[in-house]
Design a protein around this motif. Structure first.
Motif, short mmCIF file in Angstrom:
data_model
loop_
_atom_site.label_atom_id
_atom_site.label_comp_id
_atom_site.label_asym_id
_atom_site.label_seq_id
_atom_site.Cartn_x
_atom_site.Cartn_y
_atom_site.Cartn_z
N PRO A 1 43.43 43.89 41.46
CA PRO A 1 42.13 44.22 42.09
C PRO A 1 42.14 43.87 43.58
CG PRO A 1 41.96 42.20 40.81
CD PRO A 1 43.33 42.74 40.55
N ASP A 2 41.27 44.59 44.29
CA ASP A 2 41.08 44.32 45.73
C ASP A 2 39.96 43.30 45.86
OD1 ASP A 2 40.68 44.28 48.42
OD2 ASP A 2 40.60 46.45 48.67
N TYR A 3 40.40 42.04 46.03
CA TYR A 3 39.41 40.96 46.05
C TYR A 3 38.49 41.05 47.28
CZ TYR A 3 41.85 38.80 42.14
OH TYR A 3 42.39 38.54 40.91
N ASP A 4 38.97 41.56 48.39
CA ASP A 4 38.11 41.70 49.57
C ASP A 4 37.01 42.72 49.31
OD1 ASP A 4 39.63 39.83 50.87
OD2 ASP A 4 40.96 41.33 51.78
N LEU A 5 37.38 43.82 48.65
CA LEU A 5 36.40 44.85 48.33
C LEU A 5 35.36 44.30 47.35
CD1 LEU A 5 35.32 47.76 48.39
CD2 LEU A 5 36.99 48.32 46.59
N LEU A 6 35.85 43.57 46.33
CA LEU A 6 34.92 43.01 45.35
C LEU A 6 33.96 42.02 46.00
CD1 LEU A 6 37.28 42.44 42.27
CD2 LEU A 6 35.50 44.18 42.54
N ASP A 7 34.44 41.29 46.97
CA ASP A 7 33.57 40.32 47.63
C ASP A 7 32.45 41.04 48.41
OD1 ASP A 7 33.12 37.46 48.22
OD2 ASP A 7 33.46 38.12 50.28
N SER A 8 32.81 42.15 49.04
CA SER A 8 31.80 42.90 49.80
C SER A 8 30.79 43.56 48.86
CB SER A 8 32.46 43.96 50.68
OG SER A 8 33.13 44.92 49.88
N TYR B 1 26.69 41.78 37.41
CA TYR B 1 26.60 40.95 38.62
C TYR B 1 27.10 39.52 38.34
CZ TYR B 1 24.46 38.56 42.62
OH TYR B 1 24.24 37.79 43.74
N ASP B 2 26.68 38.93 37.22
CA ASP B 2 27.14 37.57 36.87
C ASP B 2 28.63 37.56 36.57
OD1 ASP B 2 24.55 36.73 37.17
OD2 ASP B 2 24.07 36.81 35.01
N ARG B 3 29.14 38.58 35.90
CA ARG B 3 30.56 38.63 35.57
C ARG B 3 31.42 38.74 36.83
NH1 ARG B 3 33.48 43.08 33.55
NH2 ARG B 3 31.51 44.21 33.38
N LEU B 4 30.95 39.52 37.82
CA LEU B 4 31.68 39.65 39.08
C LEU B 4 31.74 38.31 39.81
CD1 LEU B 4 33.10 41.28 41.26
CD2 LEU B 4 30.84 41.95 42.14
N GLY B 5 30.62 37.56 39.78
CA GLY B 5 30.62 36.25 40.43
C GLY B 5 31.62 35.31 39.79
N LYS B 6 31.69 35.29 38.46
CA LYS B 6 32.65 34.42 37.78
C LYS B 6 34.08 34.86 38.05
CE LYS B 6 29.49 33.29 34.00
NZ LYS B 6 29.23 33.40 32.55
N PHE B 7 34.31 36.18 38.14
CA PHE B 7 35.64 36.71 38.40
C PHE B 7 36.15 36.24 39.76
CE2 PHE B 7 38.58 40.08 39.75
CZ PHE B 7 39.43 40.14 38.64
N LEU B 8 35.30 36.26 40.77
CA LEU B 8 35.71 35.84 42.11
C LEU B 8 35.93 34.33 42.17
CD1 LEU B 8 33.30 38.09 44.24
CD2 LEU B 8 35.76 38.40 43.86
N ILE B 9 35.08 33.57 41.48
CA ILE B 9 35.25 32.10 41.46
C ILE B 9 36.56 31.72 40.78
CG2 ILE B 9 34.29 29.98 40.49
CD1 ILE B 9 31.52 31.18 40.87
N LYS B 10 36.91 32.39 39.68
CA LYS B 10 38.15 32.08 38.98
C LYS B 10 39.36 32.39 39.86
CE LYS B 10 40.73 33.10 34.77
NZ LYS B 10 40.79 33.91 33.53
N PRO C 1 48.60 39.19 35.00
CA PRO C 1 49.09 39.90 36.21
C PRO C 1 48.11 39.82 37.37
CG PRO C 1 49.37 41.25 34.24
CD PRO C 1 48.55 40.09 33.84
N ALA C 2 46.82 39.68 37.05
CA ALA C 2 45.83 39.62 38.13
C ALA C 2 45.90 38.31 38.89
CB ALA C 2 44.43 39.82 37.55
N SER C 3 46.66 37.34 38.36
CA SER C 3 46.73 36.03 39.01
C SER C 3 47.96 35.89 39.89
CB SER C 3 46.74 34.93 37.92
OG SER C 3 45.58 35.00 37.13
N GLU C 4 48.66 36.99 40.18
CA GLU C 4 49.86 36.90 41.02
C GLU C 4 49.51 36.33 42.39
OE1 GLU C 4 53.12 37.34 40.85
OE2 GLU C 4 52.95 37.54 38.67
#
Length: 1501
Positions: free
Chosen positions: A1063-1070, A1085-1094, A1133-1136
């Motif tokens: 995933p594009d973490y910069d895009l997700l943050d915006s 919205y809550d799931r996206l917040g947890k995804f970025l924190i993890k 794989p998303a944790s590379e």
């Protein structure tokens, strides 16, 4: 066609039935106790062989249901057979009540239980012994027995007159039946009438004579009658009245009571007995006694008979003979009574030859006679006991008579058997003699042998097999009645009848014996049936054997139960457990009088002699003769697993077709009571002893059972008893005005009976001070000779108490009728005055409290159900339910993440509620229905009022809809009013739509002022669509539509990024920031917040882990636990991360390091199921225990005198306490755990001796792992410093190395060069060598050094032993007794060992030793030798070695650690020992001859 039940061939049971009984005898009698069981003290009381049920002829086969037989013997109709369903069978009393109306017409019926009902036979057949009755078949039949009795009396009569009847006279070459000849003559008026009318030929034809000339036949019959029968007939005319009178005197009154009527009327049976006492029982007696004299008829009027003088010469009891001397005679001859003292003579009336008859005081007189007289002591004529020399005893009854008192008197002792008048007339006494004692197996064998013998001699034989053919049940039945009616053929059988189950056990399971068996509590269990909640017997306070406690019956072929009805006219239930068929005959209770009349008509002589004959169960009469007299008679065949039920007053009888086992008991439903009352009255007439008190039973039922169902029948019964009792009390007090009234002296549980009629006197008694006996109120004059005024009326229950009890019962019984009267009154008003629904419900509740079924309640319940249904429907319209009012929700301010409530869900709920509403027309239908119903209700007026309110509302609502307004309160008020009417109105729907559009605009407007989530936006839009709001004409609708589209786009993009592998973490943050202005789903919205924190957490963890791995200090590096967590992150794989590659290299280094350890401890493919980690953990524990510094040889652990050593001695190479199977070495006497040696247990059984691996090089411990050397482990441990993180195995390896290094330092003094070892050091050397063997780290230098020293010392000891011829090695366990230290027995030729050079390549010897031990000779050895006696030669050798060696401190002092050890010696490892793991242990000792297992150390001494 009706199937025939045939008896199986006896050959099928032949092998099993021929086995002898356990006591070694076949049918030998066994002594019994008073209860009919074998005596405990008898040697003949064995434990019997159990009954083999495979040999029992009949078994239950419920699947076969034969139809009724249509062609039975005598043409009898078969009684009904019932097959209840499992549901019907649950309650026996309810089922019997359901069939009783039909079944009562037959007297007996059969009930076959459902197939699933199969109770086990629970009787212990090994302990069951019983006594039988012997039955002669032809003696049981009434006519046959009367015939035989007549012939016996006729024989005695003529023998007393000098004529001996050795055989019956013959007519037409056939024996003449004198009994039937007499009956035929009596039927025609007697001998004189027959002679005058010349009816002898007619009588001959009646007797079956047809081939002889009638004149000759008439003459023969007349001559025979005149010679044999007529003299006896004349004698009976004079003697019988006197004998009858004598019997009445002895009996105390008439022996033949008046007959009672058996008609059922209402709740009672028979006429109510007169309330006034009957006349004096003696009034009906013969007037011949009034003069105190006997009157004999003149014999001159006898036709063609002897004269009186001839009779006198023949020795009649009425003849006169001169006095003469009387000699001594035998038992059955005439006996002279000894002289009775004068003071013992009975008082007589002066001038009379007999005791004066008294009309009163019968009880006292009979009691006095019974207590003062014995048979033969007094003359039966004059009553005196004097003049014993002339007292003549009857050879039949032993009664005494003065020869002078006889009429005519005898003057000389007769030289023939003399019988008194009573014996010549006949008493009719008859009963069954006792049989032998059997167990079931013996009786089965007897029954089978009897049947086989009988069939082989009496029944037709098969032409080929020459054996008896199989016989059917009908043939057995016909043969039975032939034998019963046969006059000259007597067959005797035995019957085990009336066997008490309380003593011998029941065939059913019981709660005491089988508490877990479900049949022990089954209501059809005969142990429980009498005590059922619907049986009156549950109110009897004591057990009654045969009535409330079952009796057992064991039958054989032809064994019989004679005609009888049950005690107290009760019901009975009979169950057959197993065996052959039992045939029953039954008479309906309604035909009981006809049956008794037919019996009396058939055998009047027997009833004349014994009026209570039918109570004695000893008389049979053919069903054919009964049906000829108009008596209805039915039959039924009972087989295993079937019940036979008999009804009140029903006479029944039957017989068995073979060996069988039955169990029977009585029970009493409520409808039995009137029959029971009649039975008590009949018992009182016949003075028969009743079984229980009928009055006490009913009063106990009134005390215990307070149900109305019981009161309905108990009330009339108690009222009848109360009236009869109180009237009798008043009558007695009227007859005896001065009678004393007192409280009864008897206790509550005393069974008080009338001494005259034997009836129970439960409520009151009559007594007198002269006697302890009491009588009932009917027989107050029969008690004693005292004046009436001396009588005492004992009251057991006062009149007030009795009235109170009966009143309470009647009050309960009257409740149903009182309720019926209320019911009728309530509905008596007609259409104009209908009862209210409330009053009907109240009346129904009242009926339910009565707890009694009243037929009218069924109709009332239907009416109340209709009323409740109508009122409920009316209430559904009239009730103003809050749930139907619209809840108007105003929109308000909310937070950024808030939401706007939608009306969609509430509207859906209202739609559901609206569906249950009725149309306005439904009110009209309710009002029309109530007019045809038989009740009225308060809801009628309310419905008319509601109808008017609906009309007003409709008019107002239409006005408002026509004039459209934007004021929501107007619509809300109208809608609330419409819902309050509780009917479905179209105007309410239109108002709701108008209000909903106004509210939508308000909510949509509020939604634009705050943040709402995407689902709320979609709900608002969906509601607009439902309300048909157009997008083109509404700006709010268009704005919300655009916001919904933007939210859907954001949702799709976010989900796509999170699902992708990178995933594009910069895009997700915006996009997370963009959600603040775009409506989205809250969950996304809550799931996206947890995804970025993890993602942030994983990045930080990777950086921290890599920095730790780069640390220069090893202890500061990450642990295995940290590495495992990072490893889990790497799986995703998303944790590379840029650090991922470096982390994987660190992990690979650790894997390589662990592979090196795997190679040190395991060979390829031998690690098994254990991992390296678990093995290292176990190895560290084993090594720590084996090399423990606390474990020291005994020489280093001296104990002070009196000080006890620790109870936990350590053994084996593991240095652990004793546990499990222990093995002792025959040489060093050390104990080893078998689990450590890994020796299969199966190989230990055939071995005798064992030598451990220290004493025998061939013994090897089969370890499934390797032991690395200390040096190898040190290198491996050192290499761990290059690892990026600390493995989990590192701590275990460190422990192994530290323990081995510590122990090496401990052993360093022992391997100092130049030290001289002695034989005494062998145990210490072995001790340390064992510790080294128990360690998982191989200390090569120390192990090999100790092996070499031990080999040298062992070789020297063997050499000494070869010269001395004996030798012993000391034990490691110095202070523990061993088997060898107790006593040792040497073989006759023991082996002698000698050290020789080892053969090249043999592998024997280590440390450069090239010697081995071989057997060189066998010399005799003493049979026994003490163990601790060291041979003299070995002692000398040890002394020489000690003198030649360097004088260093002993080994024990070196190990104590006093001087510091010198520097370590050079390596002792030979060039060949370069491996990193241990070599095989090599110690050369004599080869063991056997392998053995001995007791553990704690088991010695």
């Amino acid at each position: 066609m009706v199937p025939e039940y045939s008896y199986p061939s006896s050959e099928a049971f032949q092998p099993k039935l021929r086995m002898k009984a356990a006591n070694g005898h076949g049918l030998a009698p066994v002594p019994l106790t008073d209860f009919g069981i074998p005596s405990v003290t008898s040697r003949q009381r064995p434990r019997a062989l159990a009954l083999d049920f495979d040999t029992v002829e009949g078994v239950a086969d419920k699947s076969h249901k034969p139809p009724p037989k249509t062609d039975r013997v005598f043409g009898l109709q078969e009684a009904p057979t019932y097959y209840p369903s499992p549901e019907e069978f649950k309650d026996p009393f309810a089922y019997i009540k359901s069939i009783s109306e039909e079944a009562r017409q037959y007297g007996i019926v059969k009930i076959v239980p459902p197939d699933s009902w199969n109770p086990p036979f629970s009787l212990d057949t090994e302990k069951f012994w019983f006594k039988t009755r012997r039955q002669e078949l032809n003696s049981m039949e009434g006519g046959t027995r009367a015939n035989l009795n007549f012939l016996d009396q006729l024989h005695k009569f003529h023998k007393q007159r000098g004529i001996t009847l050795t055989k019956l006279p013959s007519v037409d070459r056939r024996p003449l039946d004198l009994y039937h000849l007499k009956k035929s003559v009596d039927m025609r008026g007697g001998f004189v009438v027959v002679c005058k009318k010349k009816q002898w030929a007619e009588i001959g034809r009646e007797l079956g004579y047809s081939g002889k000339i009638m004149t000759s036949l008439s003459s023969s019959l007349k001559t025979a009658y005149q010679k044999y029968v007529y003299p006896y007939e004349l004698y009976l005319k004079s003697a019988k009245p006197l004998v009858q009178q004598q019997k009445e005197e002895e009996f105390g009154g008439p022996i033949t009571p008046s007959k009672r009527q058996r008609t059922v009327s209402g709740t009672s049976i028979g006429d109510t007995p007169s309330l006034s006492p009957p006349g004096t029982p003696t009034d009906a007696r013969s007037s011949a006694m009034k003069n105190g004299d006997r009157t004999s008829l003149s014999v001159e009027s006898m036709l063609d008979m002897k004269t009186e003088s001839e009779y006198s010469a023949s020795g009649s009891s009425y003849s006169q003979a001169p006095d003469g001397e009387l000699g001594e005679h035998g038992r059955h001859s005439k006996r002279i009574k000894r002289e009775t003292p004068q003071d013992e003579q009975s008082a007589t009336v002066v001038g009379s030859n007999m005791i004066m008859h008294r009309k009163t005081g019968v009880v006292k007189r009979l009691h006095d006679l019974a207590s003062s007289r014995k048979p033969g002591e007094n003359c039966e004529v004059c009553g005196r006991g004097d003049d014993a020399a002339t007292m003549l005893l009857c050879d039949g009854c032993d009664n005494g008579y003065h020869m002078a008192c006889l009429k005519p008197a005898l003057k000389a002792l007769p030289d023939y058997d003399w019988y008194c008048d009573k014996c010549l007339v006949g008493t009719g006494e008859f009963g069954f003699e006792e049989g032998q004692v059997y167990n079931l197996r013996q009786f089965q064998e007897k029954a089978k042998n009897f049947l086989d013998h009988y069939l082989s001699t009496r029944m037709p034989l098969n032409g080929k097999s020459k054996r008896a053919t199989r016989v059917t049940e009908d043939e057995i039945e016909a043969e039975f009645w032939r034998l019963v009616e046969s006059l000259d053929e007597t067959v005797e059988v035995e019957y085990g009848a009336d066997i008490h189950s309380t003593i011998h056990g029941s065939g059913f399971p019981t709660i005491e014996r089988d508490p877990l068996d479900p049949y022990s509590t089954d209501p059809w269990n005969l142990n429980l049936l009498p005590l059922h909640e619907k049986s009156l017997f549950r109110h009897i306070k004591t057990d009654i054997s045969g009535m409330t406690v079952p009796w057992l019956y064991v039958g054989m072929v032809f064994s019989t139960f004679c005609w009888h009805s049950e005690d107290h006219n009760t019901y009975s239930a009979n169950y057959q457990h197993f065996g052959a068929t039992k045939t029953w005959y039954g008479i309906p209770g309604d035909d009981a009088d006809k049956f008794e009349d037919a019996m009396r008509k058939a055998v009047p002589e027997l009833f004349e002699q014994q009026p209570d004959l039918l109570f004695q169960l000893v008389t049979m009469l053919s069903p054919k003769r009964l049906t000829e007299e108009g008596v209805r008679c039915y039959s039924i065949d009972q087989r295993p697993g079937e019940f036979v039920i008999t009804f009140p007053q029903a006479y029944h009888s039957g017989f068995n077709h073979g060996f069988n086992f039955n169990e029977a008991v009585n029970f009493a439903p409520a409808d039995w009571e009137p029959y029971g009352k009649l039975g008590v009255e009949i018992y009182q007439d016949y003075r028969k002893l009743p079984v229980f008190s009928h009055e006490e039973l009913l009063l106990t039922a009134a005390e215990r059972d307070h149900s109305i169902d019981t009161a309905t029948w108990l009330g009339p019964a108690l009222t009848s008893i109360k009236d009869q009792e109180l009237n009798m009390r008043r009558h007695v007090q009227m007859i005896i005005p001065t009678i004393k009234v007192a409280k009864s002296p008897f206790k509550e549980n005393d069974e008080v009976q009338c001494a005259y009629c034997n009836a129970f006197c439960y409520l009151s008694q009559i007594g007198c001070g002269c006697t302890s006996s009491v009588v009932c109120l009917n027989h107050y004059d029969e008690l004693c000779d005292c004046k009436r005024s001396s009588r005492v009326l004992y009251i057991n229950m006062p009149e007030e108490t009795l009235e109170k009890i009966v009143s309470k019962v009647n009050e309960r019984a009257a409740l149903p009728q009182q309720w019926v009267e209320k019911y009728n009154k309530l509905f008596s008003g007609g259409e104009e005055n209908k009862p209210s629904a409330k009053s009907l419900r109240s009346l129904l509740v009242e009926s339910e409290k009565i707890n009694y079924h009243i037929p009218e309640t069924d109709q009332l319940r239907k009416i109340v159900e209709q009323a409740n249904e109508w009122v409920e429907e009316a209430q559904s319209i009239l009730a103003r339910k809050v749930g139907y009012r619209r809840k108007i929700e105003r929109t308000g301010s909310s937070s950024r993440r808030g939401s706007v409530k939608s009306g969609a869900s509430s509207a859906a709920g209202e739609e559901t509620e609206r569906e249950v509403l009725h149309k306005p027309e439904y009110i009209d239908s309710l009002l029309q229905r109530i007019e045809s119903m038989p009740f009225t209700s308060a809801e009628i007026d309310l419905l008319y009022e509601r109808k008017s309110q609906i009309e007003e509302f409709v008019e107002h609502a239409r006005e408002t809809l026509a004039n459209e307004t934007n004021d929501a309160d107007v619509y809300v008020a109208l809608i609330e009013t419409g819902y309050g009417l509780n009917v479905e109105l179209e105007e309410v729907k239109a108002l709701e739509v108008r209000l909903a559009r106004l509210q939508w605009h308000e909510r949509a407007s509020d939604a634009g002022k705050t943040y709402i989530y995407l689902p709320d936006v979609k709900n608002i839009l969906a509601e607009a669509d439902r309300l048909e709001i157009s997008q083109d004409r509404d700006e709010l609708y268009s704005k919300l539509t655009k916001a919904s589209t933007a939210g859907d786009k954001w949702e799709a993009e976010v989900n796509s990024q999170m699902r992708s592998g990178k995933p594009d973490y910069d895009l997700l943050d915006s996009m997370y920031d963009e959600a603040s202005v775009t409506p989205v789903y809250k969950e996304t919205y809550d799931r996206l917040g947890k995804f970025l924190i993890k993602h942030k957490e994983i990045e930080d963890a990777f950086v921290e882990f890599v920095e730790g791995c780069r640390s220069a200090e090893f202890s500061a590096r990450p642990t295995y636990k940290d590495a495992r967590k990072i490893s889990e992150y790497l799986q995703d794989p998303a944790s590379e991360n840029p650090n991922s590659a470096e982390i994987r290299r660190y992990m690979q280094h650790v894997e390589n390091w662990l592979s090196q350890g795997q190679a040190l401890f395991f060979t390829a493919g031998t690690s098994g199921n254990s991992t390296l980690t678990s093995h290292l953990e176990t190895a560290a524990k084993r090594t720590k225990n084996a090399l423990s510094a606390l474990d020291k040889p005994h020489t280093q652990q001296p104990t002070a005198e009196g000080e006890k050593r620790s109870s936990k001695e350590l053994f084996c190479i593991c240095r652990q306490p004793e546990s499990g199977l222990m093995i002792e070495c025959e040489n060093c006497h050390e104990w080893y755990h078998n689990r450590c040696l890994k020796i299969p247990r199966g190989s230990l059984k055939d071995k005798e001796h064992y030598y451990c691996l220290l004493c025998d090089s061939r013994q090897v411990i089969n370890r499934d792992y390797l032991r690395p050397t200390l040096e190898a482990l040190e290198d491996w441990l050192k290499s761990a410093s290059a690892l990026g993180f600390i493995p989990e195995e590192f701590a275990h390896v460190k422990t192994l190395v530290e323990e081995a290094q510590r122990f090496r330092a401990t052993l360093s003094p022992m391997i100092r060069p130049g030290h001289a070892y002695q034989a005494a050091d062998i145990p210490i050397l072995r001790f340390y060598l064992r510790k080294l063997e128990g360690s998982d780290v191989y200390l090569a230098e120390e192990t090999q050094f100790l092996q070499r020293i031990l080999n040298e010392l062992a070789s020297a000891a063997a050499a000494v032993d070869s010269r001395a011829g004996t030798g012993e090695l000391t034990s490691t366990a110095l202070d523990m007794p061993t088997k060898s230290q107790q006593y040792v027995t040497y073989n006759e030729y023991p082996p002698v060992y000698q050290s020789q050079p080892a053969e090249p390549g043999s592998g024997a010897g280590t440390m450069g030793d090239t010697r081995r031990m071989v057997v060189v000779d066998q010399v005799p050895r003493p049979s026994s030798l003490p163990v601790n006696q060291i041979p003299h030669q070995m002692q000398q050798q040890q002394q020489q070695q000690s003198a030649q060696s360097v004088q260093l401190p002993p080994l024990s002092s070196l190990l104590s650690g006093a001087p510091p050890p010198p520097p370590p010696p050079p390596s002792l490892t030979p060039p060949s020992m370069t491996s990193s793991v241990e070599p095989r242990l090599q110690i050369n000792l004599p080869p063991p001859s056997h392998f053995g297992v001995h007791k553990a150390p704690s088991q010695l001494g």
